[in-house]
Design a protein around this motif. Structure first.
Motif, PDB file in Angstrom:
ATOM      1  N   ALA A 105       0.711  -1.266   0.204  1.00 37.81           N
ATOM      2  CA  ALA A 105      -0.130   0.012   0.091  1.00 37.81           C
ATOM      3  C   ALA A 105       0.984   1.158   0.012  1.00 37.81           C
ATOM      4  O   ALA A 105       0.306   2.392  -0.141  1.00 37.81           O
ATOM      5  N   GLY A 106       2.259   1.052   0.038  1.00 41.58           N
ATOM      6  CA  GLY A 106       2.793   2.171   0.145  1.00 41.58           C
ATOM      7  C   GLY A 106       3.123   2.849   1.435  1.00 41.58           C
ATOM      8  O   GLY A 106       3.600   3.959   1.768  1.00 41.58           O
ATOM      9  N   MET A 107       2.545   2.234   2.602  1.00 40.20           N
ATOM     10  CA  MET A 107       2.765   2.815   4.006  1.00 40.20           C
ATOM     11  C   MET A 107       4.209   2.312   4.478  1.00 40.20           C
ATOM     12  O   MET A 107       4.703   1.526   4.227  1.00 40.20           O
ATOM     13  N   LYS A 108       4.353   3.477   5.402  1.00 38.04           N
ATOM     14  CA  LYS A 108       5.800   3.154   6.300  1.00 38.04           C
ATOM     15  C   LYS A 108       5.685   2.690   7.491  1.00 38.04           C
ATOM     16  O   LYS A 108       6.781   2.491   8.229  1.00 38.04           O
ATOM     17  N   TYR A 109       4.501   3.115   8.152  1.00 41.90           N
ATOM     18  CA  TYR A 109       4.384   2.477   9.562  1.00 41.90           C
ATOM     19  C   TYR A 109       3.026   2.083  10.019  1.00 41.90           C
ATOM     20  O   TYR A 109       2.021   2.391   9.070  1.00 41.90           O
ATOM     21  N   ILE A 110       2.825   1.540  11.186  1.00 35.66           N
ATOM     22  CA  ILE A 110       1.576   1.006  11.416  1.00 35.66           C
ATOM     23  C   ILE A 110       1.553   1.516  13.050  1.00 35.66           C
ATOM     24  O   ILE A 110       2.533   1.622  13.592  1.00 35.66           O
ATOM     25  N   THR A 111       0.336   2.064  13.415  1.00 37.39           N
ATOM     26  CA  THR A 111      -0.092   2.706  14.695  1.00 37.39           C
ATOM     27  C   THR A 111      -1.295   1.573  15.077  1.00 37.39           C
ATOM     28  O   THR A 111      -2.397   1.654  14.538  1.00 37.39           O
ATOM     29  N   ILE A 112      -0.993   0.729  16.125  1.00 38.82           N
ATOM     30  CA  ILE A 112      -2.171  -0.154  16.609  1.00 38.82           C
ATOM     31  C   ILE A 112      -2.820   0.026  18.070  1.00 38.82           C
ATOM     32  O   ILE A 112      -1.576   0.345  18.889  1.00 38.82           O
ATOM     33  N   THR A 113      -3.945  -0.319  18.251  1.00 36.49           N
ATOM     34  CA  THR A 113      -4.401  -0.150  19.617  1.00 36.49           C
ATOM     35  C   THR A 113      -3.674  -1.222  20.470  1.00 36.49           C
ATOM     36  O   THR A 113      -3.813  -2.267  20.297  1.00 36.49           O
ATOM     37  N   ASP A 168       9.667  -5.637  12.097  1.00 40.77           N
ATOM     38  CA  ASP A 168      11.164  -5.501  12.154  1.00 40.77           C
ATOM     39  C   ASP A 168      11.843  -6.111  11.081  1.00 40.77           C
ATOM     40  O   ASP A 168      12.627  -5.802  10.223  1.00 40.77           O
ATOM     41  N   LYS A 169      11.193  -7.426  10.408  1.00 39.70           N
ATOM     42  CA  LYS A 169      11.541  -8.272   9.431  1.00 39.70           C
ATOM     43  C   LYS A 169      11.350  -7.431   7.966  1.00 39.70           C
ATOM     44  O   LYS A 169      12.355  -7.554   7.267  1.00 39.70           O
ATOM     45  N   GLN A 170      10.173  -6.694   7.890  1.00 40.68           N
ATOM     46  CA  GLN A 170      10.135  -6.082   6.603  1.00 40.68           C
ATOM     47  C   GLN A 170      10.335  -4.599   6.889  1.00 40.68           C
ATOM     48  O   GLN A 170       9.871  -3.888   5.611  1.00 40.68           O
ATOM     49  N   GLY A 171      10.927  -4.109   7.763  1.00 36.25           N
ATOM     50  CA  GLY A 171      11.242  -2.712   7.804  1.00 36.25           C
ATOM     51  C   GLY A 171      10.140  -1.752   7.728  1.00 36.25           C
ATOM     52  O   GLY A 171      10.339  -0.486   7.305  1.00 36.25           O
ATOM     53  N   ILE A 172       8.926  -2.176   8.826  1.00 43.20           N
ATOM     54  CA  ILE A 172       8.244  -1.174   8.924  1.00 43.20           C
ATOM     55  C   ILE A 172       8.022  -0.673  10.155  1.00 43.20           C
ATOM     56  O   ILE A 172       8.228  -1.486  11.256  1.00 43.20           O
ATOM     57  N   LYS A 173       7.976   0.713  10.633  1.00 44.93           N
ATOM     58  CA  LYS A 173       7.896   0.966  12.066  1.00 44.93           C
ATOM     59  C   LYS A 173       6.623   0.778  12.764  1.00 44.93           C
ATOM     60  O   LYS A 173       5.604   0.792  12.045  1.00 44.93           O
TER      61      LYS A 173
END
Length: 423
Positions: free
Chosen positions: A85-93, A131-136
């Motif tokens: 999706a071209g996203m660089k990070y995830i913010t999760i509850t 960490d494996k896929q380089g997403i914060k």
């Protein structure tokens, strides 16, 4: 304010992460908890608020975790989708207003490991895959808690129906909150930051933010702190967020200040009308609308944090995946005009927005019914204007009223016609 982290000086790592954050531009918000089992109760827009909206007592709500068994949760699938999706990070509850933790908390057994048949740490699995896929990974944390007995005095929500005693030790609750935050910041490696929510429930309470913010910055100096308190940023915070509105706007009634700070910015938005999973809510926004909102956010220099509410089985809604893949395809082609940019010289308006990278201005034309566009605030000397898609030169002339740019209708794109201006 006296309760904030006065004289806060961000670390070198923190400043570097702020730059990374501003470059990233696009992230996935995830609202997921045991409330997804009830699928929003069939009511539009309730979802994660169902405990409060349906006034479900704690002793009844505590039965929900026994039904939460997301055997289809596949963190590798989630993170791969985010990258596509071209996203660089995830913010999760990590913990929402219902007080239920989606990780293995040691200061409470009201969590996904101790109370559900699933019995595994959601955040740990997701962090390892990020960490494996380089997403914060950022952790959303609710300061408001409808479950904890020491969240007292009560705020504007969670009153009357919960069955909690009308007494409690507020400071004991803040200690509990800080203990959970310490867990999140010591047991999961380096995280992007903490995304606070719920302070609006009782703005004037003694949240001991000086202590909480100092604790976070001590445990992880690079972690960014943001708070969805709907007011101007306060000392100790590293970015400013806007809920369901572009920076400075207030169409939803959440943002009680028109102030846009000099901190990094972020706006969050839903794909339909709900944050958590809701079976009844089919009011999905089009990919065109969401791309244009992302472009306008970038025009303010802000990130676009787009939400999904996973289903109780752990899968992302197919409609959401379809939308994200369309956005990812668009960014694959036009990402240069979004990633790594800062706000352009012209504030976003009805016809579009501008982003800028060095001496290059990207003019995003989203809605324009005329053949020509007159720009008043482009004061720099223009070397050239070209269409981003095919590199064709665009005719323009400078007048006493501004720069007049000719945009042929046969060159228009359905979602965003982008001009590349060299100054």
């Amino acid at each position: 304010m006296s309760f904030a982290q006065e004289k806060y000086q961000p670390s070198v790592e923190n400043l570097a992460n702020r730059e990374w954050f501003q470059d990233a531009k696009f992230g996935l918000f995830v609202h997921w908890g045991v409330y997804s089992v009830m699928a929003g109760g069939g009511d539009y827009g309730i979802a994660e608020w169902i405990m409060n909206q349906k006034q479900i007592p704690i002793r009844q709500y505590e039965k929900l975790p026994s039904f939460f068994n997301p055997t289809k949760f596949d963190p590798e699938e989630w993170v791969s989708m985010v990258k596509k999706a071209g996203m660089k990070y995830i913010t999760i509850t990590s913990k929402h207003h219902d007080g239920f933790a989606m990780y293995d908390s040691k200061v409470s057994d009201y969590d996904v490991v101790d109370r559900t048949p699933y019995g595994k740490d959601i955040l740990k699995q997701l962090k390892e895959e990020c960490d494996k896929q380089g997403i914060k990974l950022f952790f959303y944390y609710s300061q408001l808690d409808w479950h904890h007995s020491d969240y007292y005095p009560r705020g504007n929500t969670g009153k009357g129906y919960t069955g909690r005693p009308e007494s409690g030790d507020w400071n004991a609750y803040i200690d509990y909150m800080n203990a959970q935050l310490s867990e999140l910041l010591t047991n999961y490696g380096e995280v992007g930051g903490i995304w606070f929510d719920g302070m609006w429930d009782q703005w004037d309470a003694n949240w001991r933010l000086d202590e909480t913010y100092a604790l976070i910055h001590k445990l992880q100096p690079g972690a960014l702190i943001g708070s969805n308190h709907h007011k101007s940023p306060i000392p100790g915070e590293d970015f400013q967020m806007f809920e369901r509105d572009l920076p400075g706007e207030n169409t939803m009634g959440f943002n009680q200040t028109g102030t846009i700070s000099e901190l990094p910015l972020e706006m969050c938005e839903t794909m339909n009308g709900s944050w958590g999973f809701n079976l009844k809510d089919q009011g999905y926004k089009s990919s065109k609308q969401l791309i244009q909102t992302m472009v306008k956010a970038a025009g303010y220099g802000a990130n676009f944090l787009l939400n999904t509410g996973p289903m109780p089985n752990g899968q992302i809604q197919p409609e959401n995946i379809d939308t994200l893949m369309i956005m990812g395809n668009w960014l694959e082609k036009y990402g240069e005009t979004i990633y790594g940019t800062r706000k352009g010289p012209i504030k976003p308006t009805n016809w579009g927005a501008t982003t800028q990278k060095g001496n290059t201005i990207y003019l995003h034309i989203l809605e324009l019914s005329e053949e020509n566009l007159l720009i008043h605030n482009l004061n720099s000397k223009i070397k050239s204007i070209k269409l981003f898609d095919d590199g064709a030169k665009v005719n323009f002339k400078t007048t006493e009223f501004g720069t007049l740019i000719e945009i042929p209708f046969n060159k228009r794109q359905l979602v965003d016609t982008i001009l590349k201006i060299e100054i």
